[in-house]
Write a protein that holds these residues in place. Structure first.
Motif, PDB file in Angstrom:
ATOM      1  N   GLY A   1       0.808  -1.220   0.000  1.00 35.89           N
ATOM      2  CA  GLY A   1       0.000   0.000   0.000  1.00 35.89           C
ATOM      3  C   GLY A   1       0.833   1.258   0.000  1.00 35.89           C
ATOM      4  N   GLU A   2       2.106   1.123   0.333  1.00 41.00           N
ATOM      5  CA  GLU A   2       2.957   2.305   0.394  1.00 41.00           C
ATOM      6  C   GLU A   2       3.369   2.792  -1.005  1.00 41.00           C
ATOM      7  OE1 GLU A   2       7.162   3.366   2.445  1.00 41.00           O
ATOM      8  OE2 GLU A   2       5.779   2.208   3.713  1.00 41.00           O
ATOM      9  N   LEU A   3       3.481   1.855  -1.939  1.00 46.52           N
ATOM     10  CA  LEU A   3       3.870   2.245  -3.305  1.00 46.52           C
ATOM     11  C   LEU A   3       2.624   2.739  -4.043  1.00 46.52           C
ATOM     12  CD1 LEU A   3       6.135  -0.828  -4.242  1.00 46.52           C
ATOM     13  CD2 LEU A   3       6.896   1.426  -3.437  1.00 46.52           C
ATOM     14  N   ASP A   4       2.745   3.874  -4.700  1.00 47.28           N
ATOM     15  CA  ASP A   4       1.631   4.432  -5.478  1.00 47.28           C
ATOM     16  C   ASP A   4       1.356   3.507  -6.667  1.00 47.28           C
ATOM     17  OD1 ASP A   4       0.023   5.813  -7.253  1.00 47.28           O
ATOM     18  OD2 ASP A   4       1.054   7.729  -6.972  1.00 47.28           O
ATOM     19  N   PRO A   5       0.136   2.955  -6.756  1.00 50.04           N
ATOM     20  CA  PRO A   5      -0.163   2.003  -7.838  1.00 50.04           C
ATOM     21  C   PRO A   5       0.087   2.575  -9.233  1.00 50.04           C
ATOM     22  CG  PRO A   5      -1.967   2.072  -6.252  1.00 50.04           C
ATOM     23  CD  PRO A   5      -1.015   3.161  -5.874  1.00 50.04           C
ATOM     24  N   ASP A   6      -0.017   3.895  -9.370  1.00 49.72           N
ATOM     25  CA  ASP A   6       0.229   4.515 -10.671  1.00 49.72           C
ATOM     26  C   ASP A   6       1.710   4.520 -11.026  1.00 49.72           C
ATOM     27  OD1 ASP A   6      -2.197   5.244 -11.837  1.00 49.72           O
ATOM     28  OD2 ASP A   6      -2.411   6.983 -10.521  1.00 49.72           O
ATOM     29  N   LEU A   7       2.550   4.330 -10.043  1.00 42.60           N
ATOM     30  CA  LEU A   7       3.986   4.472 -10.293  1.00 42.60           C
ATOM     31  C   LEU A   7       4.758   3.157 -10.132  1.00 42.60           C
ATOM     32  CD1 LEU A   7       4.566   7.933  -8.527  1.00 42.60           C
ATOM     33  CD2 LEU A   7       4.142   7.477 -10.945  1.00 42.60           C
ATOM     34  N   ILE A   8       4.018   2.050 -10.014  1.00 46.54           N
ATOM     35  CA  ILE A   8       4.702   0.755  -9.917  1.00 46.54           C
ATOM     36  C   ILE A   8       5.201   0.356 -11.302  1.00 46.54           C
ATOM     37  CG2 ILE A   8       4.292  -1.722  -9.555  1.00 46.54           C
ATOM     38  CD1 ILE A   8       2.488  -0.867  -7.164  1.00 46.54           C
ATOM     39  N   HIS A   9       6.491   0.012 -11.409  1.00 45.19           N
ATOM     40  CA  HIS A   9       7.068  -0.368 -12.710  1.00 45.19           C
ATOM     41  C   HIS A   9       6.796  -1.824 -13.040  1.00 45.19           C
ATOM     42  CE1 HIS A   9      10.047   3.065 -11.767  1.00 45.19           C
ATOM     43  NE2 HIS A   9       9.172   3.499 -12.635  1.00 45.19           N
ATOM     44  N   THR A  10       6.989  -2.700 -12.052  1.00 41.55           N
ATOM     45  CA  THR A  10       6.734  -4.126 -12.242  1.00 41.55           C
ATOM     46  C   THR A  10       5.649  -4.566 -11.261  1.00 41.55           C
ATOM     47  OG1 THR A  10       8.971  -4.635 -13.025  1.00 41.55           O
ATOM     48  CG2 THR A  10       7.742  -6.451 -12.058  1.00 41.55           C
ATOM     49  N   PRO A  11       4.462  -4.854 -11.772  1.00 43.99           N
ATOM     50  CA  PRO A  11       3.415  -5.356 -10.876  1.00 43.99           C
ATOM     51  C   PRO A  11       3.820  -6.691 -10.251  1.00 43.99           C
ATOM     52  CG  PRO A  11       2.490  -4.620 -12.977  1.00 43.99           C
ATOM     53  CD  PRO A  11       3.982  -4.658 -13.149  1.00 43.99           C
ATOM     54  N   GLY A  12       3.421  -6.894  -9.021  1.00 42.50           N
ATOM     55  CA  GLY A  12       3.865  -8.058  -8.258  1.00 42.50           C
ATOM     56  C   GLY A  12       3.524  -9.412  -8.853  1.00 42.50           C
ATOM     57  N   ILE A  13       2.567  -9.476  -9.770  1.00 46.06           N
ATOM     58  CA  ILE A  13       2.241 -10.793 -10.330  1.00 46.06           C
ATOM     59  C   ILE A  13       3.392 -11.393 -11.128  1.00 46.06           C
ATOM     60  CG2 ILE A  13      -0.263 -10.403 -10.398  1.00 46.06           C
ATOM     61  CD1 ILE A  13       0.076 -10.073 -13.485  1.00 46.06           C
ATOM     62  N   PHE A  14       4.362 -10.573 -11.519  1.00 46.64           N
ATOM     63  CA  PHE A  14       5.530 -11.094 -12.246  1.00 46.64           C
ATOM     64  C   PHE A  14       6.579 -11.681 -11.304  1.00 46.64           C
ATOM     65  CE2 PHE A  14       4.197  -7.785 -15.425  1.00 46.64           C
ATOM     66  CZ  PHE A  14       4.033  -8.636 -16.511  1.00 46.64           C
ATOM     67  N   VAL A  15       6.432 -11.401 -10.006  1.00 48.09           N
ATOM     68  CA  VAL A  15       7.518 -11.699  -9.062  1.00 48.09           C
ATOM     69  C   VAL A  15       7.095 -12.805  -8.101  1.00 48.09           C
ATOM     70  CG1 VAL A  15       8.975 -10.701  -7.242  1.00 48.09           C
ATOM     71  CG2 VAL A  15       8.352  -9.327  -9.249  1.00 48.09           C
ATOM     72  N   ASN A  16       7.941 -13.836  -7.963  1.00 51.62           N
ATOM     73  CA  ASN A  16       7.629 -14.956  -7.077  1.00 51.62           C
ATOM     74  C   ASN A  16       8.232 -14.800  -5.683  1.00 51.62           C
ATOM     75  OD1 ASN A  16       8.162 -16.085 -10.057  1.00 51.62           O
ATOM     76  ND2 ASN A  16       6.420 -17.152  -9.135  1.00 51.62           N
ATOM     77  N   ARG A  17       9.430 -14.198  -5.627  1.00 52.22           N
ATOM     78  CA  ARG A  17      10.139 -14.102  -4.341  1.00 52.22           C
ATOM     79  C   ARG A  17      10.745 -12.702  -4.198  1.00 52.22           C
ATOM     80  NH1 ARG A  17      13.461 -19.703  -5.523  1.00 52.22           N
ATOM     81  NH2 ARG A  17      11.581 -20.971  -5.792  1.00 52.22           N
ATOM     82  N   VAL A  18      10.746 -12.231  -2.975  1.00 54.96           N
ATOM     83  CA  VAL A  18      11.320 -10.920  -2.676  1.00 54.96           C
ATOM     84  C   VAL A  18      12.307 -11.080  -1.527  1.00 54.96           C
ATOM     85  CG1 VAL A  18      10.835  -8.557  -1.917  1.00 54.96           C
ATOM     86  CG2 VAL A  18       9.152  -9.779  -3.320  1.00 54.96           C
ATOM     87  N   VAL A  19      13.428 -10.412  -1.651  1.00 55.34           N
ATOM     88  CA  VAL A  19      14.371 -10.437  -0.540  1.00 55.34           C
ATOM     89  C   VAL A  19      14.946  -9.034  -0.358  1.00 55.34           C
ATOM     90  CG1 VAL A  19      16.314 -11.182  -2.006  1.00 55.34           C
ATOM     91  CG2 VAL A  19      16.375 -11.633   0.439  1.00 55.34           C
ATOM     92  N   GLN A  20      15.088  -8.643   0.878  1.00 57.31           N
ATOM     93  CA  GLN A  20      15.723  -7.351   1.174  1.00 57.31           C
ATOM     94  C   GLN A  20      17.228  -7.529   0.972  1.00 57.31           C
ATOM     95  OE1 GLN A  20      14.728  -4.225   3.563  1.00 57.31           O
ATOM     96  NE2 GLN A  20      16.567  -3.705   2.389  1.00 57.31           N
ATOM     97  N   GLY A  21      17.803  -6.719   0.062  1.00 61.30           N
ATOM     98  CA  GLY A  21      19.242  -6.817  -0.172  1.00 61.30           C
ATOM     99  C   GLY A  21      19.997  -6.475   1.101  1.00 61.30           C
ATOM    100  N   GLU A  22      20.969  -7.315   1.446  1.00 55.82           N
ATOM    101  CA  GLU A  22      21.652  -7.137   2.723  1.00 55.82           C
ATOM    102  C   GLU A  22      22.581  -5.924   2.687  1.00 55.82           C
ATOM    103  OE1 GLU A  22      24.279  -9.912   5.761  1.00 55.82           O
ATOM    104  OE2 GLU A  22      23.480 -10.751   3.903  1.00 55.82           O
ATOM    105  N   TYR A  23      23.415  -5.862   1.656  1.00 53.96           N
ATOM    106  CA  TYR A  23      24.229  -4.650   1.497  1.00 53.96           C
ATOM    107  C   TYR A  23      24.583  -4.437   0.034  1.00 53.96           C
ATOM    108  CZ  TYR A  23      28.733  -7.088   0.909  1.00 53.96           C
ATOM    109  OH  TYR A  23      29.763  -7.854   0.451  1.00 53.96           O
ATOM    110  N   TYR A  24      24.849  -3.176  -0.274  1.00 53.34           N
ATOM    111  CA  TYR A  24      25.121  -2.779  -1.655  1.00 53.34           C
ATOM    112  C   TYR A  24      26.470  -2.093  -1.761  1.00 53.34           C
ATOM    113  CZ  TYR A  24      20.493  -4.183  -2.949  1.00 53.34           C
ATOM    114  OH  TYR A  24      19.402  -4.951  -3.205  1.00 53.34           O
TER     115      TYR A  24
END
Lengths: 223, 234
Positions: free
Chosen positions: B196-219
């Motif tokens: 709900g935090e991401l504005d639906p009008d500004l989402i680049h990749t809708p979640g239906i394309f994505v199976n798994r999400v992980v928070q990147g540990e470090y960059y």
């Protein structure tokens, strides 16, 4: 060395007209941005996903998420935008990019360009060059006239794998400018300061004709 | 529904030897660094990697190449990576060079259910050999096929636990295309946000394309060539 590069880039920038969308390859073509004539506004497209590329950033403002196709940080002017690679190349193939400037290993009189591989010796890959050659309305090849061993880069016929067949429109070197015409192939239109028409003949293997109105001392460094 | 995995290692648990993997990123910009490091650590081999390029010798996908984990690369650009060029010239690595725009469109088509398309790119070059050439309105075009892969690994700036993704600046590049074309798509995000935090009008990749999400540990966020004003030219 950098004077040769800037000589080529400065002449190339004279090809620009107001309002064009342009793409600059890596190396000498990138320098074209430094020589855009006053009063000419162009929009710079970067194939990794940006239009409206501005000057290189100050050291403190460089952002790893904001680079050009050569991996160098960029800035974006107001009104610029970011997009994915498929959109970017849709712009290119769809005819929305007016002019591209790129370097080469070889170019020949039929407008063939070979720029990405010397078989068995060097493989760079074509990156976006093949799409740019096929899609941009005008292709400007910017190259030093001869390679380090003194042989002409403007060859009789390309021997390396082609990046594009019959796509070169203008060739600009530190010594001369050739423009390709549908009926007569490449025509020598300009000779840079310090060279004669005969000098160009001696260092050019590519087929071309000399314009009746060939301009001498047309560009290059002041004496 | 919760697609969030606790770590990059956990998110790649079923990537085995011989897998085909689409990877987002252009040069060192927008790479799924944490997932790449996890693949390196896991030591999976004989990978087929489809990605615009292969990092540099020591960064990005280059670390997999250096460790001999890659059997085949499908890329547009080999430069900036000595291992890549050397392994290719020595015949140790299978390489399919694909023009960048053709690569992007092949991945887009793969994800969009389009098996093949025609492009003017590469007509009259070595790359046209063995491919169908067809004329439309007086111009020749090459037929190219869509690409899918067993897995896609992508990097996004922000994502939620449903897999909705937002990319940042030129780090977008091939990421949304790859996200659409993996049979399993794994996204690492720099910021994991609430649904709900991401504005639906500004989402680049809708979640239906994505199976798994992980928070990147470090960059590390390498910059390939640091060019700044004034130009440090000799």
């Amino acid at each position: 060395m950098s004077d040769i590069k800037n000589t080529i880039a400065a002449r190339a920038a004279q090809e620009l007209t107001d309002g064009q969308v342009i793409n600059l390859g890596i190396g000498v073509p990138t320098l074209v941005a430094n020589h855009v004539p006053p009063g000419v506004d162009v929009v710079i497209h970067s194939e990794n996903g940006a239009v409206g590329v501005g000057p290189a950033p100050d050291a403190l403002c460089s952002d790893p998420d904001r680079g050009n196709a050569g991996g160098a940080p960029i800035t974006l002017i107001a009104g610029g935008s970011y997009f994915d690679s498929a959109t970017s190349f849709g712009m290119i193939r769809g005819g929305h990019v007016d002019m591209t400037f790129l370097g080469t290993l070889q170019v020949d009189g039929e407008g063939n360009i070979a720029s990405y591989e010397i078989p068995g010796k060097l493989v760079a890959g074509m990156g976006g060059a093949m799409d740019l050659l096929a899609g941009a309305k005008t292709v400007n090849v910017l190259t030093e006239h001869c390679s380090k061993d003194g042989s002409s880069k403007l060859v009789e016929k390309c021997t390396f794998p082609l990046t594009g067949a019959g796509e070169a429109d203008v060739i600009i070197t530190e010594r001369a400018l050739f423009r390709r015409h549908v009926d007569k192939g490449f025509v020598l239109e300009e000779v840079a300061r310090g060279y004669t028409v005969d000098d160009i003949k001696a260092c050019t293997d590519m087929d071309y004709t000399v314009s009746d109105a060939v301009k001498l001392n047309a560009y290059g460094l002041e004496e | 529904m919760n697609k969030v995995f606790p770590s990059a290692e956990a998110a790649i648990f079923d990537i085995e030897d011989g897998a085909s993997i689409l990877s987002g990123g252009f040069g060192l910009c927008g790479n799924p660094e944490n997932l790449i490091r996890a693949l390196h650590k896991k030591g999976v081999k004989d990978l087929t990697i489809i990605s615009n390029n292969c990092g540099t010798d020591d960064y990005g996908l280059g670390i997999l190449l250096k460790a001999g984990q890659v059997k085949k690369m499908v890329s547009s650009y080999v430069g900036e990576n000595k291992n890549f060029e050397q392994q290719y010239l020595n015949g140790e690595l299978e390489v399919e060079l694909v023009p960048q725009g053709t690569l992007a469109e092949r991945i887009r088509c793969g994800g969009a259910g389009i098996p093949a398309f025609y492009t003017p790119t590469a007509v009259g070059t070595m790359l046209a050999e063995g491919k169908e050439v067809r004329e439309f309105d007086g111009r020749e075009y090459l037929m190219e096929k869509g690409i899918r892969a067993d897995f896609a690994i992508v990097n996004a700036w922000k994502g939620d636990r449903l897999g909705n993704l937002v990319y940042r600046k030129t780090a977008r590049n091939f990421n949304p295309l790859c996200a659409s074309a993996g049979r399993i798509t794994i996204a690492e995000v720099e910021q994991l946000v609430d649904v709900g935090e991401l504005d639906p009008d500004l989402i680049h990749t809708p979640g239906i394309f994505v199976n798994r999400v992980v928070q990147g540990e470090y960059y590390e966020k390498w910059i390939e060539r640091r060019t700044v004003r004034p130009k440090p030219q000799a």
